[in-house]
Design a protein around this motif. Structure first.
Motif, mmCIF file in Angstrom:
data_model
loop_
_atom_site.group_PDB
_atom_site.id
_atom_site.type_symbol
_atom_site.label_atom_id
_atom_site.label_comp_id
_atom_site.label_asym_id
_atom_site.label_seq_id
_atom_site.Cartn_x
_atom_site.Cartn_y
_atom_site.Cartn_z
ATOM 1 N N GLU A 466 0.776 -1.189 -0.060
ATOM 2 C CA GLU A 466 -0.025 0.203 0.058
ATOM 3 C C GLU A 466 0.998 1.175 0.075
ATOM 4 O O GLU A 466 0.481 2.361 -0.819
ATOM 5 N N CYS A 467 1.927 1.277 0.888
ATOM 6 C CA CYS A 467 2.890 2.479 0.801
ATOM 7 C C CYS A 467 3.523 2.653 -0.403
ATOM 8 O O CYS A 467 3.756 3.886 -0.741
ATOM 9 N N SER A 468 3.921 1.299 -1.188
ATOM 10 C CA SER A 468 4.690 1.729 -2.372
ATOM 11 C C SER A 468 3.697 2.204 -3.321
ATOM 12 O O SER A 468 4.031 3.310 -4.157
ATOM 13 N N LEU A 469 2.332 1.689 -3.556
ATOM 14 C CA LEU A 469 1.423 2.325 -4.545
ATOM 15 C C LEU A 469 1.175 3.790 -4.048
ATOM 16 O O LEU A 469 1.066 4.597 -4.933
ATOM 17 N N LYS A 470 1.189 4.138 -2.876
ATOM 18 C CA LYS A 470 0.917 5.767 -2.560
ATOM 19 C C LYS A 470 1.895 6.501 -2.929
ATOM 20 O O LYS A 470 1.503 7.623 -3.423
ATOM 21 N N LEU A 471 3.133 6.100 -2.787
ATOM 22 C CA LEU A 471 4.255 6.887 -3.237
ATOM 23 C C LEU A 471 4.262 6.999 -4.744
ATOM 24 O O LEU A 471 4.535 7.961 -5.193
ATOM 25 N N LYS A 472 4.155 6.080 -5.541
ATOM 26 C CA LYS A 472 4.107 6.097 -6.889
ATOM 27 C C LYS A 472 3.112 6.889 -7.183
ATOM 28 O O LYS A 472 3.306 7.934 -8.092
ATOM 29 N N GLU A 473 1.823 6.845 -6.960
ATOM 30 C CA GLU A 473 0.786 7.696 -7.329
ATOM 31 C C GLU A 473 0.971 9.157 -7.241
ATOM 32 O O GLU A 473 0.666 9.888 -8.161
ATOM 33 N N VAL A 474 1.340 9.567 -6.142
ATOM 34 C CA VAL A 474 1.493 11.237 -5.841
ATOM 35 C C VAL A 474 3.131 11.646 -6.153
ATOM 36 O O VAL A 474 3.201 13.111 -6.202
ATOM 37 N N LEU A 566 4.098 10.851 4.409
ATOM 38 C CA LEU A 566 5.640 10.973 3.799
ATOM 39 C C LEU A 566 5.401 11.185 2.200
ATOM 40 O O LEU A 566 5.912 12.077 1.595
ATOM 41 N N ALA A 567 4.443 10.362 1.599
ATOM 42 C CA ALA A 567 4.286 10.472 -0.068
ATOM 43 C C ALA A 567 3.757 11.566 -0.304
ATOM 44 O O ALA A 567 4.127 12.200 -1.250
ATOM 45 N N TYR A 568 2.785 12.409 0.807
ATOM 46 C CA TYR A 568 2.375 13.583 0.479
ATOM 47 C C TYR A 568 3.329 14.571 0.366
ATOM 48 O O TYR A 568 3.566 15.384 -0.526
ATOM 49 N N ASN A 569 4.333 14.586 1.227
ATOM 50 C CA ASN A 569 5.386 15.545 1.244
ATOM 51 C C ASN A 569 6.427 15.492 0.217
ATOM 52 O O ASN A 569 6.737 16.507 -0.244
ATOM 53 N N VAL A 570 6.453 14.175 -0.300
ATOM 54 C CA VAL A 570 7.685 13.937 -1.510
ATOM 55 C C VAL A 570 7.031 14.709 -2.596
ATOM 56 O O VAL A 570 7.487 15.265 -3.226
ATOM 57 N N SER A 571 5.545 14.634 -2.658
ATOM 58 C CA SER A 571 4.841 15.084 -3.968
ATOM 59 C C SER A 571 4.956 16.467 -3.865
ATOM 60 O O SER A 571 5.385 17.202 -4.747
ATOM 61 N N ILE A 572 4.824 17.176 -2.718
ATOM 62 C CA ILE A 572 4.914 18.634 -2.656
ATOM 63 C C ILE A 572 6.402 19.192 -2.772
ATOM 64 O O ILE A 572 6.366 19.963 -3.744
ATOM 65 N N ASN A 573 7.160 18.285 -2.194
ATOM 66 C CA ASN A 573 8.591 18.717 -2.738
ATOM 67 C C ASN A 573 8.912 18.815 -4.166
ATOM 68 O O ASN A 573 9.688 19.322 -4.536
ATOM 69 N N LYS A 574 8.311 17.810 -4.840
ATOM 70 C CA LYS A 574 8.554 17.809 -6.201
ATOM 71 C C LYS A 574 7.606 18.625 -6.999
ATOM 72 O O LYS A 574 7.642 18.406 -8.284
ATOM 73 N N ASN A 575 6.667 19.605 -6.327
ATOM 74 C CA ASN A 575 6.011 20.405 -7.090
ATOM 75 C C ASN A 575 5.057 20.012 -7.926
ATOM 76 O O ASN A 575 4.666 20.491 -8.810
ATOM 77 N N LEU A 576 4.278 18.759 -7.205
ATOM 78 C CA LEU A 576 3.633 18.010 -8.093
ATOM 79 C C LEU A 576 2.148 18.579 -7.328
ATOM 80 O O LEU A 576 2.231 18.897 -6.189
ATOM 81 N N ASN A 577 0.948 18.045 -7.951
ATOM 82 C CA ASN A 577 -0.217 18.113 -7.295
ATOM 83 C C ASN A 577 -0.644 16.855 -6.607
ATOM 84 O O ASN A 577 -1.285 15.766 -7.634
ATOM 85 N N PRO A 578 -0.616 16.584 -5.294
ATOM 86 C CA PRO A 578 -0.991 15.241 -5.050
ATOM 87 C C PRO A 578 -2.475 14.872 -4.967
ATOM 88 O O PRO A 578 -2.868 13.771 -5.096
ATOM 89 N N ASP A 579 -3.283 15.873 -4.970
ATOM 90 C CA ASP A 579 -4.693 15.718 -5.336
ATOM 91 C C ASP A 579 -4.969 15.112 -6.494
ATOM 92 O O ASP A 579 -6.087 14.056 -6.467
ATOM 93 N N MET A 580 -4.359 15.473 -7.785
ATOM 94 C CA MET A 580 -4.770 14.960 -9.176
ATOM 95 C C MET A 580 -3.430 14.629 -9.582
ATOM 96 O O MET A 580 -3.027 14.936 -10.659
ATOM 97 N N PRO A 581 -2.914 13.439 -9.321
ATOM 98 C CA PRO A 581 -1.838 12.824 -10.142
ATOM 99 C C PRO A 581 -2.198 12.562 -11.251
ATOM 100 O O PRO A 581 -3.419 12.350 -11.921
#
Ligand code: AGP
Length: 591
Positions: A466-474, A566-581
């Motif tokens: 599950e954590c791997s999926l979450k990280l990939k997604e966002v 963690l996944a959320y913060n990685v997404s933010i650091n990469k300047n992505l929109n975690p809400d809409m991958p």
């Protein structure tokens, strides 16, 4: 996935209807459009991107009595203005919006005199309607005898003012009724504030709204009398409540969602039908779902085996569909897990089991969803609306619901006497309570990496998945999950000093083994992080994240929540929109 909102009634501002379409944004989309029929001509606007872009094109005083609108999530044909809906036929005789996939569109296209401009499957239907030009509902049904696939489809003919045709197979469709005003939508949430009553359109039904009345026929052209449903859904304003993103808001809502889950189960004695004697009738419990919901099912197999001492299995819905019917276990209880309750693969899996008259339970977060309606029993998750594409609080509620389901079936107490309510309440107190700075620092480090690996044993392996999926997604960082013991059977070859490896060790029985596997990776240069409930390791190293829960069946809830953050913060650091991958939709209503 695609969403439709169509309106026929007294004059209303176009902007009002687009506002209803916004309620479907949670489904995910990449383009949008609408057509209104005014004096035998279509007035159409389409945009790529957000509904705000579409709104900019609407004039302040623009009104309509007949309008079809759509948000598109590209399946057939790339995302551009031409492929956005509504699709108009060549001579602008018909306009169509559609959610689903027309499977035989290539064959229909071959029959057409004129090739549609758009390459989508839906454009073919618009053209087909123009060539067949049905003039009554009966003729409209005949056209659909040749169309195969899934569809919630609404069509307007320029020659029939104040008339709306619709057809439904497999994709959701509802009609809100407010006096002489009608709204067709993919989700009855659109009707809140518009109508107090609505109709559920079922598969194989075709209809027309004309002369302020709805007429519905089945494929045999026999009239269907529909039941009017009371609309008991209030549109919750999906505000971010001060959070920068829905994903973060939803992670932070997990404590409240768990409390809500416990309170609902207790106050409504939800688990009473699933008593020990009920469960004893079955040899096995089988969970079916997609993505995160599948992971909840996998975790469920461990709960069933551990608590109920019963055999259990979990299937990915699309894989379950590949199984021969003869292999379906008639002595099993099937539980279909779906946050949205609309996922096409899971719905089809449910139908496959229903056909054999095997009892089914839907574990869903949306009580009026198709999966909830079709299953024999419904077990609600009480996460509240989940908007972000990445499932967070719904997963946590799915795990808690399955846990309480098993504990109730085991101990037959449907009130506070059953310790499980206390246990989940206890988790709710711990869940949003972790060292955020530590996780943010870790996120900074992970953000620069190309790949990640997650390992664990048994329940911890499910958490890894599950954590791997979450990280990939966002975050779009490639990652994989491995059972700890499997690492040395292949994946170790991939380990370099650039590889972050997360080892979940939240079960005393297996912790040492997982730590040994992590050591093997460490010896080959990997950056190892351990997520553990073992006090022994707690302060041993700064690369340890401590999970304060000794019940190994429940520690996955805490571990998953930390890793979602963690996944959320990685997404933010990469300047992505975690809400809409990119490329993903919240509600996957096509196979
Ligand atoms: C979860 O983060 C994903 N967005 C996805 O895997 C999701 O869980 C899956 O599509 C199933 O959706 P459902 O629960 O609505 O059926």
């Amino acid at each position: 996935m695609c969403g439709i909102v169509c309106y026929l009634g007294s004059e209303r501002k176009t902007a009002y209807l687009i506002d209803k379409l916004k309620r479907l944004e949670y489904r995910g989309y990449d383009s949008a459009g609408y057509s209104s029929l005014i004096k035998n001509a279509f007035y159409t606007q389409k945009v790529v991107g957000k509904l705000e872009n579409l709104e900019k094109l609407i004039k302040n005083d623009e009104k309509s009595t007949c309008l079809i609108s759509h948000t598109r999530w590209a399946t057939h044909g790339e995302c551009n203005k031409i492929n956005a809906h509504p699709h108009l036929s060549k001579n602008n005789f018909w306009a169509v919006v559609h959610n689903g996939i027309i499977e035989n569109y290539i064959n229909i296209k071959k029959e057409l005199k004129d090739e549609p401009q758009s390459t989508t499957d839906t454009a073919v239907v618009a053209e087909f309607l123009e060539e067949r030009n049905p003039k009554s509902l009966e003729e409209f049904v005949d056209v659909f005898k040749e169309i195969k696939g899934s569809y919630a489809l609404v069509a307007l003919s320029k020659n029939e003012e104040n008339t709306m045709y619709f057809a439904k197979n497999k994709s959701p469709m509802f009609i809100g009724v407010s006096g002489e005003d009608f709204m067709i939508a993919s989700d009855p949430i659109c009707f809140s504030g518009f109508a107090k009553e609505y109709i559920i359109v079922e598969d194989g039904e075709f209809g027309i709204i004309k002369n302020k009345k709805i007429l519905i026929l089945n494929s045999e052209k026999i009239q269907i009398k529909k039941q009017i449903q009371k609309l008991e859904i209030e549109f919750e304003n999906s505000s971010k409540a001060g959070y920068p993103h829905f994903m973060l808001k939803e992670i932070m809502e997990e404590a409240g969602a768990l409390e809500n889950q416990v309170n609902t189960f207790l106050s409504r004695k939800i688990l009473k039908p699933f008593s020990k004697s009920f469960i004893d009738e079955f040899d096995r419990i089988v969970f079916v779902g997609c993505g995160t919901a599948y992971h909840a099912g996998l975790m469920g197999t461990h709960y069933v085996k551990e608590i109920l001492q019963k055999n259990a299995d979990a299937y990915i819905s699309s894989e379950f569909l590949c199984e021969k019917d003869t292999f379906l276990d008639k002595k099993a209880l099937y539980i279909f897990i779906s946050q949205s309750g609309e996922t096409a693969d899971t719905l089809l899996a449910l139908e496959k089991v229903k056909k054999l008259k095997i009892p089914t339970i839907a574990l869903t977060n949306v009580m009026y969803s198709t999966i909830s309606r079709r299953a024999d029993y419904v077990l609600p998750t009480c996460a509240g609306k989940e908007i972000a594409v990445a499932s967070t609080k719904a997963y946590i509620c799915q795990l808690s619901a399955i846990y309480m389901f098993c504990k109730n079936a085991k101990y037959e107490y449907f009130d506070e006497k059953n310790a499980c309510y206390f246990e989940i309440n206890n988790i709710s107190k711990k869940i949003n309570n972790f060292d955020r700075e530590k996780i943010k620092n870790l996120a900074n480090l992970i953000s620069t990496k190309q790949e990640c690996v997650f390992i664990g044993k048994a329940l911890d392996y499910v958490t890894s998945l599950e954590c791997s999926l979450k990280l990939k997604e966002v975050s779009y960082i490639n990652s994989c999950a491995y059972p700890s013991g499997e690492l040395k059977h292949g994946y170790l070859a991939m380990i370099t000093k650039e590889t972050p490896l997360f080892a979940f060790a939240t079960n005393e029985k297996f912790n040492l083994k997982t730590i040994s596997s992590a050591e093997e990776a460490l010896a080959r240069g990997a950056m190892v992080f351990v997520i553990t409930s073992s006090k022994e390791f707690a302060n041993s190293n700064q690369n340890v994240i401590y999970i304060d829960e000794q019940n190994s069946l429940l520690s996955p809830l805490l571990a998953s929540s930390v890793m979602q953050y963690l996944a959320y913060n990685v997404s933010i650091n990469k300047n992505l929109n975690p809400d809409m991958p990119r490329n993903l939709a919240k509600s996957v209503t096509v196979e």
